[in-house]
Design an enzyme around this catalytic site. Structure first.
Site, PDB file in Angstrom:
ATOM      1  CE  LYS A  35      17.144  36.717  54.591  1.00  0.00           C
ATOM      2  NZ  LYS A  35      17.378  35.281  54.342  1.00  0.00           N
ATOM      3  CD  GLU A 155      19.170  32.199  41.967  1.00  0.00           C
ATOM      4  OE1 GLU A 155      19.737  33.244  41.625  1.00  0.00           O
ATOM      5  OE2 GLU A 155      19.624  31.423  42.827  1.00  0.00           O
ATOM      6  CG  ASN A 211      18.842  20.789  40.103  1.00  0.00           C
ATOM      7  OD1 ASN A 211      18.041  21.141  39.236  1.00  0.00           O
ATOM      8  ND2 ASN A 211      18.893  21.369  41.280  1.00  0.00           N
ATOM      9  CG  LEU A 253      20.256  20.867  24.107  1.00  0.00           C
ATOM     10  CD1 LEU A 253      19.632  20.204  22.883  1.00  0.00           C
ATOM     11  CD2 LEU A 253      21.462  20.031  24.591  1.00  0.00           C
ATOM     12  CG  HIS A 254      22.324  29.020  24.872  1.00  0.00           C
ATOM     13  ND1 HIS A 254      21.842  29.407  23.634  1.00  0.00           N
ATOM     14  CD2 HIS A 254      23.174  29.994  25.261  1.00  0.00           C
ATOM     15  CE1 HIS A 254      22.369  30.559  23.296  1.00  0.00           C
ATOM     16  NE2 HIS A 254      23.186  30.941  24.267  1.00  0.00           N
ATOM     17  CB  ALA A 255      27.422  25.979  23.840  1.00  0.00           C
ATOM     18  N   GLY A 256      27.827  27.586  26.624  1.00  0.00           N
ATOM     19  CA  GLY A 256      28.260  28.797  27.314  1.00  0.00           C
ATOM     20  C   GLY A 256      29.531  28.563  28.103  1.00  0.00           C
ATOM     21  CB  CYS A 263      20.459  24.665  42.023  1.00  0.00           C
ATOM     22  SG  CYS A 263      19.161  25.348  43.056  1.00  0.00           S
ATOM     23  CE  LYS A 266      22.470  24.211  47.463  1.00  0.00           C
ATOM     24  NZ  LYS A 266      21.485  23.186  47.804  1.00  0.00           N
TER      25      LYS A 266
HETATM   26  C1  UDX Z   1      18.273  25.584  38.414  1.00  0.00           C
HETATM   27  C2  UDX Z   1      17.149  24.659  37.878  1.00  0.00           C
HETATM   28  O1  UDX Z   1      16.810  25.045  36.555  1.00  0.00           O
HETATM   29  C3  UDX Z   1      15.964  24.710  38.813  1.00  0.00           C
HETATM   30  O2  UDX Z   1      14.960  23.840  38.348  1.00  0.00           O
HETATM   31  C4  UDX Z   1      16.478  24.277  40.176  1.00  0.00           C
HETATM   32  O3  UDX Z   1      15.516  24.051  41.096  1.00  0.00           O
HETATM   33  C5  UDX Z   1      17.507  25.276  40.656  1.00  0.00           C
HETATM   34  O4  UDX Z   1      18.588  25.266  39.750  1.00  0.00           O
HETATM   35  P1  UDX Z   1      18.880  28.154  38.278  1.00  0.00           P
HETATM   36  O5  UDX Z   1      20.152  27.736  38.938  1.00  0.00           O
HETATM   37  O6  UDX Z   1      18.150  29.336  38.794  1.00  0.00           O
HETATM   38  O7  UDX Z   1      17.842  26.929  38.305  1.00  0.00           O
HETATM   39  O8  UDX Z   1      19.189  28.508  36.758  1.00  0.00           O
HETATM   40  P2  UDX Z   1      19.153  27.774  35.340  1.00  0.00           P
HETATM   41  O9  UDX Z   1      18.384  28.621  34.414  1.00  0.00           O
HETATM   42  O10 UDX Z   1      18.759  26.376  35.440  1.00  0.00           O
HETATM   43  O11 UDX Z   1      20.691  27.889  34.897  1.00  0.00           O
HETATM   44  C6  UDX Z   1      21.729  27.263  35.639  1.00  0.00           C
HETATM   45  C7  UDX Z   1      23.075  27.492  34.981  1.00  0.00           C
HETATM   46  O12 UDX Z   1      23.162  26.811  33.759  1.00  0.00           O
HETATM   47  C8  UDX Z   1      23.379  28.948  34.668  1.00  0.00           C
HETATM   48  O13 UDX Z   1      24.734  29.193  34.955  1.00  0.00           O
HETATM   49  C9  UDX Z   1      23.109  29.060  33.189  1.00  0.00           C
HETATM   50  O14 UDX Z   1      23.836  30.090  32.562  1.00  0.00           O
HETATM   51  C10 UDX Z   1      23.543  27.682  32.715  1.00  0.00           C
HETATM   52  N1  UDX Z   1      22.892  27.256  31.469  1.00  0.00           N
HETATM   53  C11 UDX Z   1      21.564  26.970  31.466  1.00  0.00           C
HETATM   54  C12 UDX Z   1      23.640  27.098  30.312  1.00  0.00           C
HETATM   55  O15 UDX Z   1      24.858  27.339  30.294  1.00  0.00           O
HETATM   56  N2  UDX Z   1      23.014  26.640  29.178  1.00  0.00           N
HETATM   57  C13 UDX Z   1      21.698  26.347  29.148  1.00  0.00           C
HETATM   58  O16 UDX Z   1      21.220  25.933  28.076  1.00  0.00           O
HETATM   59  C14 UDX Z   1      20.949  26.518  30.335  1.00  0.00           C
END
Ligand code: UDX
Length: 436
Positions: A35, A155, A211, A253-256, A263, A266
């Site tokens: 790395k 991320e 989280n 608040l985006h459904a998926g 993060c 875990k």
């Molecule tokens: C997250 C936290 O946002 C960050 O503050 C923390 O330190 C690390 O974990 P990350 O995991 O990179 O960041 O992505 P994030 O944008 O938060 O999305 C996490 C998951 O939630 C993804 O699978 C995303 O698709 C999902 N998500 C997020 C939804 O399904 N709907 C949303 O409205 C937002």
């Protein structure tokens, strides 16, 4: 100020490069020689927009360097950050602190006086006490504070999150250590980013609580989406309708298809473990974890229903577009696509897939899936095209082209990227989330 960053993974590398960009003198340390050699050659171990440029400009400016040698890397540093991984321990979900403890032991051997050791790794409440104990055992009487400074980087947007944070949380009761941390973050302080000084345990819990709350928000809206489908309501309208209430807020608040990533899965499990250890149940988070897990399988069944149901899947083919847990990353950790693909394969469906950045990491995790060269290559002969991850490249698909190459004009949109009326007009059988 000299800063040492131990662990050059996602958090360490982004944080180290950003600190260097503020003008600090930063050394990133990692045990993995491959790395470090790659970083010295300008090759990033992860895909993160803007990171390669940020690293190279700061290396050129002489503010950022990389080494495998911890003693020389920490020499003269006023703050030493621990940013190594804390994966879920196999079996019980507890955060595995072995890397953190190994670093603490090494620090104990080499650390000098008046240094602040900062845990940036996500560690359960009380972990800072153990790091302090390990260092103190090796160097009795040394003036060294152990502070907690959790990261809140998303991320794909990590550099912007680091440079324009909603808040900076610093957990330590030592006034001199607070002074050092004020210096570390002074450039952001001047930008009026709120800095919250708390006790170490509060800071450690803030990370997990944040989280878990965000995971709860997503899971809540996902269940509302299911209800919308049953009662004939539209989740987009419901999200907007509740999100405009300032107490609720419109973000997350985006459904998926369910949350994934490095993060939320875990950290929610680790929080449950802490709650169990302290006999203080967090039943809401327990439910969130269960609901999210079953949702990923339910998404696989939703796709099966869209191609005619479980009885009609033989010799049918589904194209998955987007495999990473979210766009703008190559991270596949706990991506819903893994469970969705497995549910389809288990049912006897043939699965092809394409992702703009995630193919290399996804391929070994999805042995039964045919990896395609493009979205259209994946859609060739498919009975349904499924948008699993909302990469920009899938927001304006050539629908006529897909109709021409797919076996059936069926689009399952697990991220609600498209408009149902437009899709009907384009001649697609369109299935989305929480929209009747
Ligand atoms: C997250 C936290 O946002 C960050 O503050 C923390 O330190 C690390 O974990 P990350 O995991 O990179 O960041 O992505 P994030 O944008 O938060 O999305 C996490 C998951 O939630 C993804 O699978 C995303 O698709 C999902 N998500 C997020 C939804 O399904 N709907 C949303 O409205 C937002």
């Amino acid at each position: 100020m000299k800063i040492a960053m131990i662990g050059s993974g996602y958090v360490g590398l982004v944080s180290g490069a950003c600190f260097a960009d503020f003008g600090h003198d930063v050394v990133c340390i990692d045990k993995d020689p491959a790395k470090i050699t790659a970083l010295d050659a300008g090759v990033m171990p992860i895909f993160e927009p803007g990171l390669a440029e940020l690293v190279s400009s700061n290396v050129r400016g002489g503010r950022l360097s990389f080494t495998t040698d911890l003693p020389s890397g920490i020499a003269g540093a006023s703050a030493i950050f621990i940013a190594v991984g804390t994966p879920s321990r196999r079996g019980d979900g507890h955060a595995d602190l072995s890397f953190v403890h190994a670093v603490a032991r090494e620090l104990g051997e080499h650390i000098g006086p008046s240094v602040v050791v900062v845990t940036k790794s996500t560690v359960p409440v009380g972990s800072g006490d153990e790091v302090e104990r390990i260092i103190a055992a090796a160097k009795p009487g040394i003036q060294c504070a152990v502070a907690s400074n959790p990261e809140f980087l998303r991320e794909g947007a990590a550099i912007a999150d680091f440079k324009r944070p909603d808040r900076i949380v610093i957990g330590t009761d030592e006034e001199w250590a607070r002074g050092v941390m004020r210096e570390v973050y002074r450039p952001l302080f001047l930008n009026r980013a709120p800095i919250l000084f708390t006790s170490r345990r509060s800071a450690e819990l803030i990370k997990y609580a944040a989280n878990a709350f965000l995971a709860t928000k997503i899971t809540f809206i996902n269940e509302m989406a299911d209800l919308c489908e049953k009662v004939g309501a539209d989740i987009q309208d419901v999200s907007r309708g509740i999100g405009l209430d300032g107490r609720i807020g419109g973000k997350f608040l985006h459904a998926g298809p369910g949350y994934g990533g490095s993060c939320f899965p875990k950290d929610t499990l680790a929080l449950l473990k802490t709650a169990e250890d302290y006999d203080s149940p967090t039943r809401i988070v327990e439910a969130v974890v269960k609901v999210n897990e079953s949702r990923k399988r339910a998404m696989g069944r939703k796709v099966i229903d869209a191609i005619g149901g479980a009885g009609a899947v033989r010799s049918k083919k589904v194209a998955l577009l987007g495999l990473t847990f979210k766009p703008n990353t190559d991270d596949m950790r706990d991506a819903p696509s893994i469970t969705i693909a497995q549910t389809l394969i288990d049912a006897g469906v043939e699965v092809s897939a394409y992702d703009p950045e995630g193919m290399a990491l996804a391929a070994p995790m999805m042995p039964g899936v045919v990896m395609a060269k493009s979205a259209y290559d994946a859609a060739e002969g498919a009975d349904a095209v499924v948008i699993v991850t909302e990469w920009d490249a899938f927001r304006a698909l050539d629908l006529e082209r897909i109709k021409g190459i797919a076996r059936a004009a069926v689009l399952v949109d697990l991220r609600n990227v498209y408009d149902p009326a437009d899709m009907r007009e384009a001649g697609f059988a369109y299935v989305s989330i929480g929209r009747g």
